[in-house]
Structure formats: C-alpha cells, structure tokens
Design a protein around this motif. Sequence first.
Motif, mmCIF file in Angstrom:
data_model
loop_
_atom_site.group_PDB
_atom_site.id
_atom_site.type_symbol
_atom_site.label_atom_id
_atom_site.label_comp_id
_atom_site.label_asym_id
_atom_site.label_seq_id
_atom_site.Cartn_x
_atom_site.Cartn_y
_atom_site.Cartn_z
ATOM 1 N N LEU A 38 0.832 -1.206 0.074
ATOM 2 C CA LEU A 38 0.150 -0.109 0.125
ATOM 3 C C LEU A 38 0.859 1.299 -0.050
ATOM 4 O O LEU A 38 0.596 2.153 -0.774
ATOM 5 C CB LEU A 38 -0.950 -0.269 1.183
ATOM 6 N N LYS A 39 1.933 1.493 0.996
ATOM 7 C CA LYS A 39 2.702 2.501 0.931
ATOM 8 C C LYS A 39 3.418 2.658 -0.444
ATOM 9 O O LYS A 39 3.848 3.833 -0.824
ATOM 10 C CB LYS A 39 3.739 2.237 1.977
ATOM 11 N N THR A 41 2.007 2.900 -3.203
ATOM 12 C CA THR A 41 1.076 3.345 -4.312
ATOM 13 C C THR A 41 0.774 4.950 -3.883
ATOM 14 O O THR A 41 1.074 5.228 -2.721
ATOM 15 C CB THR A 41 -0.556 2.718 -3.949
ATOM 16 N N GLU A 42 0.508 5.706 -4.818
ATOM 17 C CA GLU A 42 0.743 7.208 -4.681
ATOM 18 C C GLU A 42 -0.422 7.612 -3.542
ATOM 19 O O GLU A 42 0.066 8.479 -2.532
ATOM 20 C CB GLU A 42 0.405 7.821 -6.025
ATOM 21 N N ASN A 43 -1.658 7.092 -3.561
ATOM 22 C CA ASN A 43 -2.462 7.407 -2.544
ATOM 23 C C ASN A 43 -2.252 7.241 -1.225
ATOM 24 O O ASN A 43 -2.369 7.910 0.051
ATOM 25 C CB ASN A 43 -4.107 6.827 -2.793
ATOM 26 N N TYR A 44 -1.940 6.039 -0.763
ATOM 27 C CA TYR A 44 -1.560 5.545 0.550
ATOM 28 C C TYR A 44 -0.141 6.033 1.052
ATOM 29 O O TYR A 44 0.054 6.341 2.314
ATOM 30 C CB TYR A 44 -1.543 3.963 0.552
ATOM 31 N N SER A 45 0.594 6.300 -0.073
ATOM 32 C CA SER A 45 2.076 6.829 0.531
ATOM 33 C C SER A 45 1.970 8.311 1.039
ATOM 34 O O SER A 45 2.467 8.824 2.031
ATOM 35 C CB SER A 45 3.177 6.916 -0.509
ATOM 36 N N LYS A 46 0.986 9.024 0.251
ATOM 37 C CA LYS A 46 0.524 10.330 0.951
ATOM 38 C C LYS A 46 0.058 10.359 2.114
ATOM 39 O O LYS A 46 -0.191 11.088 3.018
ATOM 40 C CB LYS A 46 -0.250 10.851 -0.316
ATOM 41 N N PHE A 47 -1.151 9.414 1.936
ATOM 42 C CA PHE A 47 -1.727 9.270 3.464
ATOM 43 C C PHE A 47 -0.542 8.837 4.505
ATOM 44 O O PHE A 47 -0.798 9.352 5.709
ATOM 45 C CB PHE A 47 -2.760 8.143 3.141
ATOM 46 N N GLU A 50 1.201 11.976 5.772
ATOM 47 C CA GLU A 50 0.402 12.708 6.356
ATOM 48 C C GLU A 50 0.027 12.221 7.764
ATOM 49 O O GLU A 50 0.165 13.091 8.881
ATOM 50 C CB GLU A 50 -0.931 13.067 5.521
#
Length: 103
Positions: A38-39, A41-47, A50
């Motif tokens: 997951l990390k 992927t772009e979405n989860y790495s940003k999440f 944060e």
Amino acid sequence: MLRLPMMKEELAKLMSDSEIAAVHEHSGACYLAKIDELKATENYSKFFAELTSERQEKLARLHLHFGSNVFLSRPTVVPDEIVAKEIEDEWFFTVELEGETVH
C-alpha cells in the motif's frame, strides 16, 4: 489487577502451540507485506506521510485538550497556532460541528 500480565501469559500459552504460532507468524508477515504494498501506491504513500507528519505527531500529543467535535471533524479543523502551542496543564479547544461527522 493489571490485564497486561494476564494477556502475556495467555499469549504465551497460545504461542506454545506450533500451529497457532506458525499462523500468527504468517499473518504478521502478510500484514507487513500488505502495508509495504500500500505504501508503494501514490494515494497510500501520501496518506502515510500525512499520518506520520510532524503536525499529526504534535496533534496526537495534544488530544487531551480537544473537545469531541475536533475528533468528529478532521485534523484540519485545528488551526496551526493551536498545533504550535506549548503543552500546558490547562487549556481546551473545540469547534462547532458542521454537517455530518467525517470518517
């Protein structure tokens, strides 16, 4: 009575069973692999970035000073000047809840 020693004792009993221990180890490895996946992927790495940001870490240390509406909203409702506050014994911050609870 402290629950942690009781839990550790029960866990040791469970882990003494080789099948349970093997499944536990496999599950942990699968969990860590999924987190890594997951990390990546772009979405989860940003999440993840944060969640582990300096701001979020400071908010986590301040949570005892927040009213329930802060938790029912989102971290962005807390102004930067509140996040920058020194941790003191007595102060309180909350917001008016607008609309639906954010999850």
